[in-house]
Scaffold this motif. Structure first.
Motif, PDB file in Angstrom:
ATOM      1  N   TYR A 194       0.834  -1.202   0.000  1.00 49.87           N
ATOM      2  CA  TYR A 194       0.000   0.000   0.000  1.00 49.87           C
ATOM      3  C   TYR A 194       0.871   1.256   0.000  1.00 49.87           C
ATOM      4  O   TYR A 194       1.945   1.266   0.609  1.00 49.87           O
ATOM      5  CB  TYR A 194      -0.856   0.046   1.269  1.00 49.87           C
ATOM      6  CG  TYR A 194      -1.605  -1.224   1.608  1.00 49.87           C
ATOM      7  CD1 TYR A 194      -0.951  -2.312   2.181  1.00 49.87           C
ATOM      8  CD2 TYR A 194      -2.973  -1.331   1.373  1.00 49.87           C
ATOM      9  CE1 TYR A 194      -1.632  -3.477   2.505  1.00 49.87           C
ATOM     10  CE2 TYR A 194      -3.660  -2.488   1.695  1.00 49.87           C
ATOM     11  CZ  TYR A 194      -2.986  -3.553   2.260  1.00 49.87           C
ATOM     12  OH  TYR A 194      -3.665  -4.693   2.578  1.00 49.87           O
ATOM     13  N   TRP A 195       0.356   2.299  -0.601  1.00 45.73           N
ATOM     14  CA  TRP A 195       0.916   3.647  -0.448  1.00 45.73           C
ATOM     15  C   TRP A 195      -0.135   4.537   0.210  1.00 45.73           C
ATOM     16  O   TRP A 195      -1.311   4.539  -0.197  1.00 45.73           O
ATOM     17  CB  TRP A 195       1.288   4.277  -1.793  1.00 45.73           C
ATOM     18  CG  TRP A 195       2.589   3.843  -2.360  1.00 45.73           C
ATOM     19  CD1 TRP A 195       2.808   3.148  -3.522  1.00 45.73           C
ATOM     20  CD2 TRP A 195       3.897   4.089  -1.817  1.00 45.73           C
ATOM     21  NE1 TRP A 195       4.142   2.938  -3.729  1.00 45.73           N
ATOM     22  CE2 TRP A 195       4.831   3.509  -2.700  1.00 45.73           C
ATOM     23  CE3 TRP A 195       4.375   4.736  -0.668  1.00 45.73           C
ATOM     24  CZ2 TRP A 195       6.211   3.558  -2.467  1.00 45.73           C
ATOM     25  CZ3 TRP A 195       5.741   4.784  -0.445  1.00 45.73           C
ATOM     26  CH2 TRP A 195       6.647   4.207  -1.331  1.00 45.73           C
ATOM     27  N   TYR A 196       0.326   5.275   1.227  1.00 42.13           N
ATOM     28  CA  TYR A 196      -0.504   6.258   1.906  1.00 42.13           C
ATOM     29  C   TYR A 196       0.200   7.607   1.886  1.00 42.13           C
ATOM     30  O   TYR A 196       1.416   7.695   1.857  1.00 42.13           O
ATOM     31  CB  TYR A 196      -0.701   5.882   3.380  1.00 42.13           C
ATOM     32  CG  TYR A 196      -1.602   4.706   3.656  1.00 42.13           C
ATOM     33  CD1 TYR A 196      -1.104   3.413   3.651  1.00 42.13           C
ATOM     34  CD2 TYR A 196      -2.944   4.898   3.961  1.00 42.13           C
ATOM     35  CE1 TYR A 196      -1.936   2.327   3.923  1.00 42.13           C
ATOM     36  CE2 TYR A 196      -3.776   3.828   4.250  1.00 42.13           C
ATOM     37  CZ  TYR A 196      -3.260   2.547   4.225  1.00 42.13           C
ATOM     38  OH  TYR A 196      -4.090   1.480   4.513  1.00 42.13           O
ATOM     39  N   LYS A 197      -0.614   8.652   2.000  1.00 42.55           N
ATOM     40  CA  LYS A 197      -0.122  10.009   2.192  1.00 42.55           C
ATOM     41  C   LYS A 197      -0.671  10.509   3.516  1.00 42.55           C
ATOM     42  O   LYS A 197      -1.851  10.314   3.826  1.00 42.55           O
ATOM     43  CB  LYS A 197      -0.631  10.910   1.060  1.00 42.55           C
ATOM     44  CG  LYS A 197      -0.357  12.385   1.219  1.00 42.55           C
ATOM     45  CD  LYS A 197      -0.993  13.162   0.064  1.00 42.55           C
ATOM     46  CE  LYS A 197      -0.815  14.647   0.218  1.00 42.55           C
ATOM     47  NZ  LYS A 197      -1.453  15.401  -0.910  1.00 42.55           N
ATOM     48  N   GLN A 198       0.195  11.139   4.325  1.00 39.58           N
ATOM     49  CA  GLN A 198      -0.266  11.646   5.604  1.00 39.58           C
ATOM     50  C   GLN A 198       0.186  13.083   5.803  1.00 39.58           C
ATOM     51  O   GLN A 198       1.379  13.377   5.766  1.00 39.58           O
ATOM     52  CB  GLN A 198       0.210  10.777   6.763  1.00 39.58           C
ATOM     53  CG  GLN A 198      -0.413  11.181   8.097  1.00 39.58           C
ATOM     54  CD  GLN A 198      -0.001  10.275   9.245  1.00 39.58           C
ATOM     55  OE1 GLN A 198       1.058   9.658   9.227  1.00 39.58           O
ATOM     56  NE2 GLN A 198      -0.863  10.177  10.264  1.00 39.58           N
ATOM     57  N   LEU A 227      -2.372  -3.808  -9.416  1.00 41.07           N
ATOM     58  CA  LEU A 227      -3.041  -2.666  -8.807  1.00 41.07           C
ATOM     59  C   LEU A 227      -4.514  -3.003  -8.601  1.00 41.07           C
ATOM     60  O   LEU A 227      -5.231  -3.302  -9.555  1.00 41.07           O
ATOM     61  CB  LEU A 227      -2.891  -1.439  -9.715  1.00 41.07           C
ATOM     62  CG  LEU A 227      -3.469  -0.132  -9.183  1.00 41.07           C
ATOM     63  CD1 LEU A 227      -2.724   0.322  -7.929  1.00 41.07           C
ATOM     64  CD2 LEU A 227      -3.404   0.956 -10.263  1.00 41.07           C
ATOM     65  N   SER A 228      -4.970  -2.957  -7.359  1.00 42.61           N
ATOM     66  CA  SER A 228      -6.358  -3.301  -7.076  1.00 42.61           C
ATOM     67  C   SER A 228      -7.177  -2.086  -6.634  1.00 42.61           C
ATOM     68  O   SER A 228      -8.389  -2.081  -6.789  1.00 42.61           O
ATOM     69  CB  SER A 228      -6.437  -4.400  -6.006  1.00 42.61           C
ATOM     70  OG  SER A 228      -5.888  -3.951  -4.770  1.00 42.61           O
ATOM     71  N   MET A 261      -3.677   5.807  -0.964  1.00 42.85           N
ATOM     72  CA  MET A 261      -3.484   6.196  -2.359  1.00 42.85           C
ATOM     73  C   MET A 261      -3.682   4.996  -3.281  1.00 42.85           C
ATOM     74  O   MET A 261      -4.482   5.029  -4.199  1.00 42.85           O
ATOM     75  CB  MET A 261      -2.088   6.773  -2.547  1.00 42.85           C
ATOM     76  CG  MET A 261      -1.793   7.988  -1.707  1.00 42.85           C
ATOM     77  SD  MET A 261      -0.081   8.520  -1.850  1.00 42.85           S
ATOM     78  CE  MET A 261      -0.052   9.223  -3.503  1.00 42.85           C
ATOM     79  N   PHE A 262      -2.899   3.947  -3.051  1.00 36.78           N
ATOM     80  CA  PHE A 262      -2.909   2.780  -3.937  1.00 36.78           C
ATOM     81  C   PHE A 262      -2.808   1.486  -3.111  1.00 36.78           C
ATOM     82  O   PHE A 262      -2.185   1.468  -2.059  1.00 36.78           O
ATOM     83  CB  PHE A 262      -1.721   2.814  -4.900  1.00 36.78           C
ATOM     84  CG  PHE A 262      -1.618   4.045  -5.746  1.00 36.78           C
ATOM     85  CD1 PHE A 262      -0.691   5.036  -5.443  1.00 36.78           C
ATOM     86  CD2 PHE A 262      -2.421   4.204  -6.864  1.00 36.78           C
ATOM     87  CE1 PHE A 262      -0.583   6.170  -6.223  1.00 36.78           C
ATOM     88  CE2 PHE A 262      -2.321   5.332  -7.655  1.00 36.78           C
ATOM     89  CZ  PHE A 262      -1.402   6.319  -7.333  1.00 36.78           C
ATOM     90  N   VAL A 263      -3.401   0.423  -3.670  1.00 37.51           N
ATOM     91  CA  VAL A 263      -3.248  -0.910  -3.114  1.00 37.51           C
ATOM     92  C   VAL A 263      -2.832  -1.856  -4.228  1.00 37.51           C
ATOM     93  O   VAL A 263      -3.436  -1.856  -5.310  1.00 37.51           O
ATOM     94  CB  VAL A 263      -4.557  -1.440  -2.481  1.00 37.51           C
ATOM     95  CG1 VAL A 263      -4.339  -2.854  -1.926  1.00 37.51           C
ATOM     96  CG2 VAL A 263      -5.051  -0.517  -1.388  1.00 37.51           C
TER      97      VAL A 263
END
Lengths: 114, 112
Positions: free
Chosen positions: A33-37, A54-55, A46-48
């Motif tokens: 996963y990508w997250y922005k905080q 890419l789901s 953001m993405f899984v």
């Protein structure tokens, strides 16, 4: 020490630059996963990626481009970012599969856009 | 309506006391529940997860889940100043893939 490794820890870039964030895990996890905080806010997905595909893309602007070369690696390619993109970028991984499992976060990359 | 809500902070408790952190969620299909601790300037750290109704204990931490009331809580016994952090409740719905829905977080301050 976290089992999810992110590089670099800090990144300063101009709005015209191209850079990449990298994430690596060796826990045999199949979801990443990508997250922005932003400060004082919870992480924002953001993405899984599930089994290197890419789901989930949470309608992220195209200036962020994810890549999953293999089950252990996750990249986030950055291009023409805006000052409001300055944030802590977190990578996480989990078991994946039907139950997904708990997500384990890396230490993050603190990104500053000049 | 927010999907995951946490009691507003900051929450201040004296050292040695029990800190109680609460979280409610709106999706009845939610199946997995997580508590993360985040120190200022650091990344979230998983401290507890719970999938079934009831209590789950790990050292000084106890997670409690009540699916009928759509409520999950975290108890910290014998609170220490080192427990001072923001605690994030996160929920994974049954039909949302790996997506976690986070609450806004509760800031805990443990006073010596």
């Amino acid at each position: 020490d976290t089992e999810v490794t992110q590089t670099p820890k800090h990144l300063v870039m101009g709005m015209t630059n191209k850079k990449s964030l990298k994430c690596e895990q060796h826990m045999g996890h199949r979801a990443m996963y990508w997250y922005k905080q932003k400060a004082k806010k919870p992480p924002e997905l953001m993405f899984v990626y599930s089994y290197e595909k890419l789901s989930i893309n949470e309608s992220v602007p195209s200036r962020f481009s994810p890549e999953c070369p293999n089950s252990s690696l996750l990249n986030l390619h950055l291009h023409a970012l805006q000052p409001e993109d300055s944030a802590l970028y977190l990578c996480a991984s989990s078991q994946g599969g039907q139950s997904w499992g708990p997500q384990h976060f890396g230490d993050g990359t603190r990104l500053s856009i000049l | 309506q927010k999907e995951v809500e946490q009691n507003s902070g900051p929450l201040s408790v004296p050292e040695g006391a029990i800190a109680s952190l609460n979280c409610t969620y709106s999706d009845r299909g939610s199946q997995s529940f997580f508590w993360y601790r985040q120190y200022s300037g650091k990344s979230p750290e998983l401290i507890m997860f719970i999938y079934s109704n009831g209590d789950k204990e790990d050292g000084r931490f106890t997670a409690q889940l009540n699916k009928a009331s759509q409520y999950v809580s975290l108890l910290i016994r014998d609170s220490q100043p080192s427990d001072s952090a923001t605690y994030l409740c996160a929920v994974n719905g049954g039909n949302q893939g790996g997506k976690l829905i986070f609450g806004q977080g509760t800031e805990l301050s443990v006073k010596p």
